[in-house]
Design a protein around this motif. Structure first.
Motif, PDB file in Angstrom:
ATOM      1  N   TYR A  52     -33.567 -15.450  37.434  1.00 42.16           N
ATOM      2  CA  TYR A  52     -33.640 -16.862  37.824  1.00 42.16           C
ATOM      3  C   TYR A  52     -32.391 -17.273  38.602  1.00 42.16           C
ATOM      4  CZ  TYR A  52     -37.857 -17.637  35.142  1.00 42.16           C
ATOM      5  OH  TYR A  52     -39.153 -17.599  34.694  1.00 42.16           O
ATOM      6  N   VAL A  53     -31.228 -16.926  38.087  1.00 35.24           N
ATOM      7  CA  VAL A  53     -29.995 -17.344  38.756  1.00 35.24           C
ATOM      8  C   VAL A  53     -29.719 -16.480  39.989  1.00 35.24           C
ATOM      9  CG1 VAL A  53     -27.473 -17.460  38.506  1.00 35.24           C
ATOM     10  CG2 VAL A  53     -28.950 -18.376  36.723  1.00 35.24           C
ATOM     11  N   ASP A 101     -30.847  -5.115  41.488  1.00 35.16           N
ATOM     12  CA  ASP A 101     -31.413  -5.239  40.133  1.00 35.16           C
ATOM     13  C   ASP A 101     -31.813  -3.853  39.642  1.00 35.16           C
ATOM     14  OD1 ASP A 101     -32.531  -7.971  38.544  1.00 35.16           O
ATOM     15  OD2 ASP A 101     -33.364  -6.062  37.861  1.00 35.16           O
ATOM     16  N   LYS A 142     -39.438  -5.026  40.101  1.00 30.78           N
ATOM     17  CA  LYS A 142     -39.016  -6.324  40.630  1.00 30.78           C
ATOM     18  C   LYS A 142     -38.506  -6.157  42.060  1.00 30.78           C
ATOM     19  CE  LYS A 142     -37.024  -9.336  37.679  1.00 30.78           C
ATOM     20  NZ  LYS A 142     -36.063 -10.065  36.857  1.00 30.78           N
ATOM     21  N   THR A 152     -26.747 -12.623  29.563  1.00 29.54           N
ATOM     22  CA  THR A 152     -25.750 -12.647  28.475  1.00 29.54           C
ATOM     23  C   THR A 152     -26.471 -13.145  27.219  1.00 29.54           C
ATOM     24  OG1 THR A 152     -25.085 -14.833  29.315  1.00 29.54           O
ATOM     25  CG2 THR A 152     -23.650 -12.973  29.850  1.00 29.54           C
ATOM     26  N   THR A 208     -23.198 -16.992  32.238  1.00 27.38           N
ATOM     27  CA  THR A 208     -22.513 -17.851  31.269  1.00 27.38           C
ATOM     28  C   THR A 208     -21.831 -16.949  30.241  1.00 27.38           C
ATOM     29  OG1 THR A 208     -24.182 -19.543  31.617  1.00 27.38           O
ATOM     30  CG2 THR A 208     -22.876 -19.704  29.589  1.00 27.38           C
ATOM     31  N   GLU A 239     -33.624 -24.772  35.917  1.00 24.53           N
ATOM     32  CA  GLU A 239     -34.902 -24.198  36.327  1.00 24.53           C
ATOM     33  C   GLU A 239     -35.874 -25.343  36.601  1.00 24.53           C
ATOM     34  OE1 GLU A 239     -36.227 -21.208  33.512  1.00 24.53           O
ATOM     35  OE2 GLU A 239     -34.278 -20.251  33.602  1.00 24.53           O
ATOM     36  N   LYS A 242     -29.008 -20.496  23.411  1.00 21.67           N
ATOM     37  CA  LYS A 242     -28.040 -19.394  23.308  1.00 21.67           C
ATOM     38  C   LYS A 242     -26.614 -19.870  23.573  1.00 21.67           C
ATOM     39  CE  LYS A 242     -27.918 -17.105  27.845  1.00 21.67           C
ATOM     40  NZ  LYS A 242     -26.661 -17.702  28.280  1.00 21.67           N
TER      41      LYS A 242
HETATM   42  P1  NAD Z   1     -32.624 -13.223  33.982  1.00 25.67           P
HETATM   43  O1  NAD Z   1     -32.930 -12.460  32.751  1.00 25.67           O
HETATM   44  O2  NAD Z   1     -33.671 -14.061  34.623  1.00 25.67           O
HETATM   45  O3  NAD Z   1     -32.064 -12.230  35.099  1.00 25.67           O
HETATM   46  C1  NAD Z   1     -31.164 -11.206  34.862  1.00 25.67           C
HETATM   47  C2  NAD Z   1     -31.492 -10.031  35.788  1.00 25.67           C
HETATM   48  O4  NAD Z   1     -30.490  -9.025  35.645  1.00 25.67           O
HETATM   49  C3  NAD Z   1     -32.831  -9.354  35.479  1.00 25.67           C
HETATM   50  O5  NAD Z   1     -33.614  -9.318  36.651  1.00 25.67           O
HETATM   51  C4  NAD Z   1     -32.423  -7.949  35.022  1.00 25.67           C
HETATM   52  O6  NAD Z   1     -33.372  -6.954  35.392  1.00 25.67           O
HETATM   53  C5  NAD Z   1     -31.123  -7.761  35.756  1.00 25.67           C
HETATM   54  N1  NAD Z   1     -30.244  -6.724  35.211  1.00 25.67           N
HETATM   55  C6  NAD Z   1     -30.021  -6.377  33.929  1.00 25.67           C
HETATM   56  N2  NAD Z   1     -29.126  -5.381  33.863  1.00 25.67           N
HETATM   57  C7  NAD Z   1     -28.775  -5.092  35.135  1.00 25.67           C
HETATM   58  C8  NAD Z   1     -27.900  -4.146  35.719  1.00 25.67           C
HETATM   59  N3  NAD Z   1     -27.192  -3.305  34.977  1.00 25.67           N
HETATM   60  N4  NAD Z   1     -27.802  -4.110  37.065  1.00 25.67           N
HETATM   61  C9  NAD Z   1     -28.525  -4.961  37.842  1.00 25.67           C
HETATM   62  N5  NAD Z   1     -29.370  -5.874  37.339  1.00 25.67           N
HETATM   63  C10 NAD Z   1     -29.497  -5.930  36.002  1.00 25.67           C
HETATM   64  O7  NAD Z   1     -31.354 -14.131  33.606  1.00 25.67           O
HETATM   65  P2  NAD Z   1     -30.952 -15.540  34.261  1.00 25.67           P
HETATM   66  O8  NAD Z   1     -31.758 -16.634  33.661  1.00 25.67           O
HETATM   67  O9  NAD Z   1     -30.899 -15.400  35.728  1.00 25.67           O
HETATM   68  O10 NAD Z   1     -29.480 -15.701  33.680  1.00 25.67           O
HETATM   69  C11 NAD Z   1     -28.383 -14.935  34.136  1.00 25.67           C
HETATM   70  C12 NAD Z   1     -27.109 -15.573  33.630  1.00 25.67           C
HETATM   71  O11 NAD Z   1     -26.964 -16.889  34.196  1.00 25.67           O
HETATM   72  C13 NAD Z   1     -27.046 -15.769  32.122  1.00 25.67           C
HETATM   73  O12 NAD Z   1     -25.728 -15.606  31.686  1.00 25.67           O
HETATM   74  C14 NAD Z   1     -27.460 -17.214  31.957  1.00 25.67           C
HETATM   75  O13 NAD Z   1     -26.928 -17.784  30.772  1.00 25.67           O
HETATM   76  C15 NAD Z   1     -26.840 -17.861  33.164  1.00 25.67           C
HETATM   77  N6  NAD Z   1     -27.492 -19.094  33.606  1.00 25.67           N
HETATM   78  C16 NAD Z   1     -28.846 -19.192  33.618  1.00 25.67           C
HETATM   79  C17 NAD Z   1     -29.440 -20.370  34.075  1.00 25.67           C
HETATM   80  C18 NAD Z   1     -30.939 -20.522  34.055  1.00 25.67           C
HETATM   81  O14 NAD Z   1     -31.401 -21.651  34.218  1.00 25.67           O
HETATM   82  N7  NAD Z   1     -31.718 -19.479  33.909  1.00 25.67           N
HETATM   83  C19 NAD Z   1     -28.658 -21.424  34.534  1.00 25.67           C
HETATM   84  C20 NAD Z   1     -27.283 -21.267  34.551  1.00 25.67           C
HETATM   85  C21 NAD Z   1     -26.708 -20.103  34.076  1.00 25.67           C
END
Ligand code: NAD
Length: 436
Positions: A10-11, A30, A35, A86, A121, A153, A264
């Motif tokens: 998502y981020v 990724d 994906k 995280t 985060t 989101e 979380k």
């Molecule tokens: P997500 O699970 O949607 O995406 C994480 C991605 O990382 C996945 O596509 C996964 O396949 C990939 N990944 C895992 N291990 C990897 C590696 N070794 N190498 C490359 N890619 C790898 O998570 P998200 O919602 O995007 O959140 C990411 C971070 O941002 C978290 O810390 C979250 O707390 C923070 N955050 C999220 C939001 C939100 O609204 N979703 C908003 C602000 C901050």
């Protein structure tokens, strides 16, 4: 500039796409091959309003690339973003294995100076850990920056393109100059970039999310008080929202916060406090109340029917909030579990999140093709997500579908007088029940 984004969820996907949109060449990395294949082929992997259009344009104009190969992805990048998961570890603290794992790999493959930016985060002190993990093997200079992400989101593209503020934690002037250049197009209207040290930046993100979670929870408790004292939470909300110190936003009571962040992050901040011998009492209450709030409707439904065994419940909304397909920590999942435990049957509809829920609950519930079909032969309707399409449904099309006109509304999408006129028994959150 050349940018790499590691983690394309998502981020990461929003970050990568929006930086490409301002002219940068971005490679998103990724580990998920499926994906990456989809994205390379022009298929977007998340539902986020407005993102598909930007994604396709930047893909077509060769500013946006995807790979599973980290070394290939970061080649020539001046700035490398970490947008990695995280998730909560067993003790509630943030699991840093993804962030530190990738950092360790980066140390081995960096070929020239780069700024490594933590967008995930992460708890206070993580920038130092990332620096150590990279530094162990690095043969070139690098800087580590904390740049927490505040996007929501459902409105992520707007939030990213027009942020209220950008927080950048760094002690390096060189890194600061690069970050300033990168973010300049996003702050042209005068919205500030707030520079600070890395530790303060890391804590800022947790403070923001924990504050918002507490604000929602406070209103949920006021709603409970309204029910006990025969008052109306909508009136109280309007009455306090006019006070600028309180503000109108985030005052809507409901069935609790969910999603991938608030639960979380509140938990992780609570654990961080414990680690420094501080009992963060407000957060303890926030977590407790919110957990109860997710299934707050179930005892109400039970009270109405006496026994839920064999009852058929229609459920509108599965995503943790509207305009997303994200179901992480969604109250709907807890409601489903509680209803099934009571012996009820559930038929659900959600405009975007049904595939994700099918993966979790399988055939334990049934899914309807549209919101009206979900009502067929059901004993009551429960509303768990405030999708716009649920706000002003075609009440005529609903006629005769429910066995009895009964609605339990976890998001206060309808008004009492309207439901009374339509002949419904209607219960919501913090407002007086309506009897036909
Ligand atoms: P997500 O699970 O949607 O995406 C994480 C991605 O990382 C996945 O596509 C996964 O396949 C990939 N990944 C895992 N291990 C990897 C590696 N070794 N190498 C490359 N890619 C790898 O998570 P998200 O919602 O995007 O959140 C990411 C971070 O941002 C978290 O810390 C979250 O707390 C923070 N955050 C999220 C939001 C939100 O609204 N979703 C908003 C602000 C901050």
């Amino acid at each position: 500039m050349r940018i790499a984004v590691v983690g394309t969820g998502y981020v990461g996907l929003v970050t990568g796409t929006c930086f490409a949109e301002t002219g940068n060449t971005v490679t998103c990395v990724d580990i998920d091959q499926k994906k990456v294949d989809k994205l390379k082929g022009g298929t977007i992997t998340i539902y986020e309003p407005g993102l598909d259009h930007l994604f396709l344009r930047n893909l077509k104009e060769s500013r946006l690339h995807f790979t599973t190969n980290l070394a290939e992805g970061i080649k020539g990048a001046q700035i490398i973003f970490l947008a990695l998961p995280t998730p909560p570890g067993e003790d509630g603290s943030a699991d840093l294995s993804y962030v530190l794992g990738v950092s360790g790999q980066l140390g081995k493959i960096l070929e020239a100076y780069a700024v490594i930016v933590d967008k995930s985060t992460v708890p206070v002190g993580t920038a130092d850990k990332v620096r150590d993990a990279i530094g162990k093997n690095a043969k070139v200079e690098f800087d580590v920056v904390s740049n927490p992400e505040f996007l929501r989101e459902g409105v992520a593209v707007d939030d990213f393109m027009k942020p209220d503020r950008v927080v950048i934690g760094t002690s390096s002037e060189r890194a600061k100059a690069l970050m300033q250049q990168l973010y300049a197009p996003f702050v042209r209207q005068g919205n500030p970039i707030v520079y600070m040290d890395e530790r303060s930046a890391e804590l800022t993100k947790y403070a923001a999310n924990a504050f918002l979670a507490a604000k929602i929870t406070f209103m949920n408790e006021i709603a409970r008080m309204c029910e006990r004292l025969d008052a109306d939470v909508d009136m109280v909300r309007r009455g306090i929202g006019g006070d600028e110190r309180i503000g109108k936003r985030f005052l809507f009571p409901g069935i609790g916060y969910g999603g991938s962040c608030f639960p979380k992050d509140v938990q992780a901040l609570f654990k961080s406090a414990e680690d420094v011998d501080y009992d963060f009492r407000i957060l303890r209450s926030v977590m407790e109340v919110n957990q109860e709030q997710k299934t707050y409707l179930v005892p109400k439904i039970k009270r109405y029917f006496g026994d839920l065994k064999g009852k058929h419940i229609a459920l509108w909304g599965l995503a943790f909030k509207p305009n997303t397909d994200d179901i992480r920590e969604a109250p709907a999942l807890y409601i489903i579990e509680a209803l099934l435990k009571e012996g009820a049957r559930v038929t659900a509809f959600d405009p975007e999140a049904m595939e994700n829920v099918k993966r979790v609950v399988g055939d334990k519930i049934t899914f309807a093709d549209n919101q009206y079909d979900a009502l067929n032969g059901a004993d009551a309707l429960v509303i768990a997500t405030e999708w716009s399409a649920f706000r002003t449904p075609d009440f005529e099309a609903m006629e005769g579908k429910l066995n009895k006109k009964v609605i339990f509304d976890g998001r206060n999408v309808f008004e009492g007088p309207q439901m009374k006129a339509l002949g419904y028994y209607y219960e919501s959150i913090g407002r007086r029940p309506v009897k036909p």
